[in-house]
Design an enzyme around this catalytic site. Structure first.
Site, PDB file in Angstrom:
ATOM      1  N   PHE A 179       0.764  -1.238  -0.017  1.00 11.31           N
ATOM      2  CA  PHE A 179      -0.008   0.010   0.159  1.00 11.31           C
ATOM      3  C   PHE A 179       0.863   1.349  -0.131  1.00 11.31           C
ATOM      4  CE2 PHE A 179       0.464  -0.980   4.242  1.00 11.31           C
ATOM      5  CZ  PHE A 179       0.960  -0.107   5.093  1.00 11.31           C
ATOM      6  N   THR A 220      -9.429   2.310  10.621  1.00 11.17           N
ATOM      7  CA  THR A 220      -9.072   2.292   9.358  1.00 11.17           C
ATOM      8  C   THR A 220      -9.996   1.634   8.448  1.00 11.17           C
ATOM      9  OG1 THR A 220      -6.619   2.657  10.024  1.00 11.17           O
ATOM     10  CG2 THR A 220      -7.159   2.262   7.777  1.00 11.17           C
ATOM     11  N   ASN A 239      -9.198   8.032   4.228  1.00 12.19           N
ATOM     12  CA  ASN A 239     -10.016   7.950   5.398  1.00 12.19           C
ATOM     13  C   ASN A 239     -10.169   9.331   6.063  1.00 12.19           C
ATOM     14  OD1 ASN A 239      -7.608   7.808   6.430  1.00 12.19           O
ATOM     15  ND2 ASN A 239      -7.463   5.707   6.723  1.00 12.19           N
ATOM     16  N   HIS A 274      -5.102  11.170   9.764  1.00 12.30           N
ATOM     17  CA  HIS A 274      -3.939  10.210  10.217  1.00 12.30           C
ATOM     18  C   HIS A 274      -3.843  10.604  11.698  1.00 12.30           C
ATOM     19  CE1 HIS A 274      -0.083   8.300  10.963  1.00 12.30           C
ATOM     20  NE2 HIS A 274       0.251   9.526  11.422  1.00 12.30           N
TER      21      HIS A 274
END
Length: 138
Positions: free
Chosen positions: A58, A92, A113, A116
């Site tokens: 990722f 997440t 999302n 952080h």
């Protein structure tokens, strides 16, 4: 224990004009904003910030996403700020998000999302120093 932690408001949220809503959510939950700046990361900066994930599948898509639009870096302070902010962020994984969390309210996907947050005191210190000098934290 009073702690500081780093919040990043990610490109998906900045592009949808959610900065104010997210900051209000944090302040209403009792966290204090000690420093704030809007930043356009370049590839090298994003790779440096997420260096611990280099080599993971990722990593490249995450870096691409984080340089796609400006982000907002915020130093938050409060009682047990690291765990408190992580609870406010939410999971997440979209299927594990609790209603009312920032990610449940605003996230688009697992990667997009909205926010952080530092996951430990050690990470918080490193991540805050990545974006802020000590005299910028008031």
């Amino acid at each position: 224990m009073i702690q500081q932690t780093l919040c990043l408001i990610k490109p998906d949220a900045t592009q949808r004009n959610l900065i104010g809503k997210i900051l209000s959510h944090l302040e209403e939950a009792g966290l204090t904003i000690k420093a704030l700046k809007k930043v356009q990361l370049n590839q090298e900066q994003a790779e440096g910030f997420y260096a611990e994930h280099q080599g993971k599948e990722f990593f490249a898509p995450l870096v691409e996403f984080m340089i796609s639009a400006p982000i907002v870096a915020v130093v938050l302070e409060g009682e047990n700020a690291i765990s408190h902010y992580r609870e406010l962020m939410g999971a997440t994984n979209p299927e594990q998000r609790k209603a009312g969390t920032i990610r449940a309210l605003y996230a688009i996907s697992g990667r997009e999302n909205s926010v952080h947050g530092s996951d430990s005191e050690q990470s918080a210190k490193r991540e805050i120093a990545y974006f802020f000098t000590p005299n910028e934290i008031l």
